[in-house]
Design a protein around this motif. Structure first.
Motif, short mmCIF file in Angstrom:
data_model
loop_
_atom_site.label_atom_id
_atom_site.label_comp_id
_atom_site.label_asym_id
_atom_site.label_seq_id
_atom_site.Cartn_x
_atom_site.Cartn_y
_atom_site.Cartn_z
N THR A 52 -56.72 3.56 -98.85
CA THR A 52 -55.85 4.63 -98.58
C THR A 52 -54.69 4.41 -97.75
OG1 THR A 52 -55.36 7.11 -97.81
CG2 THR A 52 -56.97 5.53 -96.54
N HIS A 53 -53.56 4.87 -97.84
CA HIS A 53 -52.26 4.62 -96.95
C HIS A 53 -52.19 5.91 -95.98
CE1 HIS A 53 -50.48 7.46 -99.96
NE2 HIS A 53 -49.82 7.65 -99.11
N ASP A 54 -53.21 6.81 -96.21
CA ASP A 54 -52.89 7.90 -95.31
C ASP A 54 -53.98 7.74 -94.11
OD1 ASP A 54 -53.77 10.45 -94.49
OD2 ASP A 54 -52.47 11.42 -96.14
N LEU A 55 -53.28 7.68 -92.86
CA LEU A 55 -54.14 7.38 -91.80
C LEU A 55 -55.24 8.68 -91.37
CD1 LEU A 55 -54.95 5.75 -89.26
CD2 LEU A 55 -52.81 6.64 -88.01
N ASN A 56 -54.75 9.72 -91.56
CA ASN A 56 -55.65 11.17 -91.50
C ASN A 56 -56.69 11.05 -92.49
OD1 ASN A 56 -54.47 12.69 -89.14
ND2 ASN A 56 -52.72 12.78 -90.24
N GLU A 57 -56.52 10.60 -93.64
CA GLU A 57 -57.29 10.45 -94.42
C GLU A 57 -58.56 9.52 -94.30
OE1 GLU A 57 -57.53 10.96 -99.18
OE2 GLU A 57 -56.74 9.02 -98.74
N ALA A 58 -57.97 8.23 -93.78
CA ALA A 58 -58.92 7.11 -93.11
C ALA A 58 -59.79 7.66 -92.09
CB ALA A 58 -58.08 6.16 -92.87
N MET A 59 -59.05 8.31 -91.12
CA MET A 59 -59.80 8.87 -90.26
C MET A 59 -60.98 10.09 -90.28
SD MET A 59 -58.48 7.39 -87.02
CE MET A 59 -57.51 6.18 -86.56
N PHE A 60 -60.42 10.56 -91.43
CA PHE A 60 -61.42 11.79 -91.77
C PHE A 60 -62.89 11.42 -92.51
CE2 PHE A 60 -62.84 14.98 -94.77
CZ PHE A 60 -63.30 16.23 -93.70
N LEU A 61 -62.52 10.21 -93.45
CA LEU A 61 -63.67 9.88 -94.23
C LEU A 61 -64.22 8.62 -93.78
CD1 LEU A 61 -61.80 9.97 -97.70
CD2 LEU A 61 -63.37 11.27 -96.87
N GLY A 62 -63.56 7.72 -92.97
CA GLY A 62 -64.12 6.29 -92.81
C GLY A 62 -65.31 6.47 -91.73
N ASP A 63 -66.44 5.71 -92.02
CA ASP A 63 -67.44 5.25 -90.71
C ASP A 63 -66.65 4.18 -90.05
OD1 ASP A 63 -69.74 7.02 -91.38
OD2 ASP A 63 -69.79 5.80 -93.29
N ARG A 64 -66.14 3.32 -91.02
CA ARG A 64 -65.41 2.21 -90.16
C ARG A 64 -63.91 1.93 -90.96
NH1 ARG A 64 -67.77 -3.11 -89.77
NH2 ARG A 64 -68.74 -2.48 -91.81
N ILE A 65 -62.91 1.59 -90.36
CA ILE A 65 -61.84 1.44 -91.04
C ILE A 65 -61.08 -0.01 -90.74
CG2 ILE A 65 -59.37 2.23 -90.83
CD1 ILE A 65 -60.27 4.91 -89.60
N ALA A 66 -60.65 -0.52 -91.88
CA ALA A 66 -60.03 -1.96 -91.63
C ALA A 66 -58.60 -1.64 -91.86
CB ALA A 66 -60.36 -2.94 -92.74
N VAL A 67 -57.75 -2.08 -90.83
CA VAL A 67 -56.28 -1.78 -90.97
C VAL A 67 -55.52 -3.07 -91.31
CG1 VAL A 67 -54.10 -1.25 -89.52
CG2 VAL A 67 -56.28 -0.34 -88.96
N MET A 68 -54.80 -2.83 -92.34
CA MET A 68 -54.10 -4.31 -92.86
C MET A 68 -52.69 -4.05 -92.73
SD MET A 68 -55.87 -5.11 -96.50
CE MET A 68 -55.32 -6.82 -96.75
N ARG A 69 -52.20 -5.29 -92.51
CA ARG A 69 -50.71 -5.44 -92.16
C ARG A 69 -50.29 -6.70 -92.93
NH1 ARG A 69 -46.88 -5.90 -86.89
NH2 ARG A 69 -44.81 -5.53 -87.95
N ASP A 70 -49.20 -6.77 -93.81
CA ASP A 70 -48.73 -7.91 -94.30
C ASP A 70 -49.74 -8.97 -94.89
OD1 ASP A 70 -46.09 -7.16 -93.66
OD2 ASP A 70 -46.32 -8.14 -91.80
N GLY A 71 -50.76 -8.47 -95.76
CA GLY A 71 -51.89 -9.22 -96.21
C GLY A 71 -53.03 -9.49 -95.19
N ARG A 72 -52.85 -9.23 -93.86
CA ARG A 72 -53.96 -9.51 -93.14
C ARG A 72 -54.48 -8.32 -92.56
NH1 ARG A 72 -53.56 -14.91 -91.27
NH2 ARG A 72 -51.71 -15.78 -91.80
N ILE A 73 -56.02 -8.19 -92.27
CA ILE A 73 -56.58 -7.45 -91.55
C ILE A 73 -56.47 -7.61 -90.21
CG2 ILE A 73 -58.87 -6.45 -91.16
CD1 ILE A 73 -59.87 -7.15 -94.02
N VAL A 74 -55.85 -6.53 -89.44
CA VAL A 74 -55.42 -6.99 -88.05
C VAL A 74 -56.59 -6.14 -87.20
CG1 VAL A 74 -53.10 -6.94 -88.42
CG2 VAL A 74 -53.87 -4.77 -87.89
N GLN A 75 -57.30 -5.07 -87.60
CA GLN A 75 -58.28 -4.57 -86.90
C GLN A 75 -59.43 -3.99 -87.77
OE1 GLN A 75 -57.12 -1.78 -83.94
NE2 GLN A 75 -59.28 -1.57 -82.98
#
Length: 432
Positions: free
Chosen positions: A223-246
């Motif tokens: 998803t590109h929607d942060l609120n959707e990610a926060m609502f659904l995710g047990d854990r979240i991987a944040v990507m930027r410019d091809g890399r997982i940053v957290q």
């Protein structure tokens, strides 16, 4: 962590489109920026490594161009990795024979697409059963399974309709039912709800969580929607410019961002829907045991500068609370026990209660709001000032160092109250 707890593992994944892809991987590994690889060469995914646990919803989140959709297509072999490996259930799917890869796609990993990808000339039931059909399951068996799942996702009575006769939300339910009917180990969902209207989208998110609570699937959700990610995710991987940053839980992403990019990304998230009582609670200090008696309770109140204390058993099981007035009256009557003056209406909340549901209990509580675990033990308290500070986006007062923190600035309190109104926790700011 034991391997049998891992449903999917990605290790050092790269995906480079264009010329000299292998050379580009070496240059990226050596630190060359993505935008300096040269004309005609694009690095979509760079050194992505993560593990997805069995039964969790793992969300990959990022803006357009971050590489998340390319990444998910590498997880089922639709995109061949330029470098790195993917394992599903301990079996490597990169660099394997095409025939075996097709078998894995049929049996171990299924996908739900953003634009449904339904077969327009087949009925709902036939679409739902399609995954079992290509697995070679007999018609009667696959139709029985498809009817069962169709009912689970709320499409009972629509089995004989064509996709064109359904709304967008219902079509996406068909896509979800098809993936669930295949009964694979891993379910990939690529922007599955992005094409839906906001109300339908929220309904689908809630249904996915309901299904997950029942079925316990392993889901990787893009998803590109942060609120959707926060609502659904047990854990979240944040990507930027091809890399997982957290990679972290929603709470970890929100309260401990890895860098400035993630911090800016999450600054507008509705904290009341992500954080819980456990996230913001402090160690309970105003606590006595029944054997302390009325004088002991008054002593603790004086030390903590409060007008009441919680009463717990030795194992911290919460019994109730005692006010200064009741304790003083008991002393005057010569009573040593707290038994007669303990009030059981302590108003404590469960540790996993969302912040949005703490406002009213916090306003009504005579003490900092008590927080209990699943066994009814007092594990923390939430002072009102801490609640307001969290919602106002300000650093929380150090409730450990001072039982009565300095008042927050009026502007901070005002912002926090506005957040409470926006979240629906309060009707108006004047409610306080």
């Amino acid at each position: 962590m034991n391997d049998d707890t891992i449903a999917l593992r990605a290790d050092g994944l790269y995906k480079v489109f264009g010329r000299h892809a292998d050379e580009a991987v070496i240059r990226l590994h050596q630190g060359t920026p993505r935008d300096q690889l040269g004309h005609g060469t694009t690095a979509a995914v760079i050194d992505a490594s993560f593990e997805v646990r069995r039964g969790e919803i793992f969300v990959v989140m990022g803006l357009s161009g971050s590489g998340k959709s390319t990444l998910i297509r590498m997880l089922n072999g639709l995109h061949e990795a330029t470098a790195g490996t993917v394992e599903i259930g301990g079996e490597r799917i990169t660099d394997i024979a095409p025939k075996r890869l097709r078998e894995i796609r049929r049996q171990r990993v299924s996908m739900v697409f953003q634009h449904f990808a339904l077969l327009p000339h087949r009925t709902v039931l036939d679409n739902v059963a399609y995954g079992l059909e290509i697995q070679g399951v007999a018609k009667a068996e696959r139709e029985a399974k498809a009817r069962e799942v169709t009912q689970i996702v709320g499409l009972a009575g629509w089995e004989d309709k064509l996709p064109g006769q359904l709304s967008g939300g219902m079509q996406q339910r068909v896509g979800l039912a098809r993936a669930l009917t295949a009964d694979t180990d891993v379910l990939l969902m690529d922007e599955a709800f992005s094409a839906l209207d906001p109300l339908i989208r929220r309904e689908m998110q809630e249904q996915l969580l309901d299904l997950q609570a029942t079925l316990g699937k392993t889901i990787i959700f893009i998803t590109h929607d942060l609120n959707e990610a926060m609502f659904l995710g047990d854990r979240i991987a944040v990507m930027r410019d091809g890399r997982i940053v957290q990679v972290g839980t929603p709470e970890e992403i929100l309260t401990d961002p890895a860098n400035e990019y993630v911090e800016q990304f999450v600054q507008d998230v509705d904290r009341t829907r992500v954080l819980t009582a456990e996230s913001v609670m402090r160690k309970p200090r105003a606590v006595v045991h029944p054997t302390a008696g009325a004088r002991g309770a008054l002593q603790v109140m004086r030390d903590e500068q409060l007008s009441a204390v919680y009463v717990t058993q030795r194992d911290r099981t919460l019994i109730g609370w005692v006010s200064d007035r009741d304790a003083l009256d008991a002393v005057r009557r010569g009573e040593r026990s707290l038994e007669r003056i303990v009030r059981p209406d302590h108003g404590a909340v469960a540790h996993d209660t969302p912040l949005a549901e703490l406002f009213i209990p916090a306003l009504e509580a005579q003490l900092p709001l008590g927080v209990t675990d699943a066994r009814g033990r007092l594990v923390g308290v939430v002072p009102r000032v801490t609640l307001l500070a969290t919602l106002g986006g300000e650093p929380e007062a150090d409730a450990q160092a001072s039982p009565r923190p300095d008042p927050l600035p009026a502007a901070v309190v005002d912002r926090a109250l506005e957040a409470a109104v926006d979240s629906g926790a309060l009707e108006t700011k004047e409610a306080i």
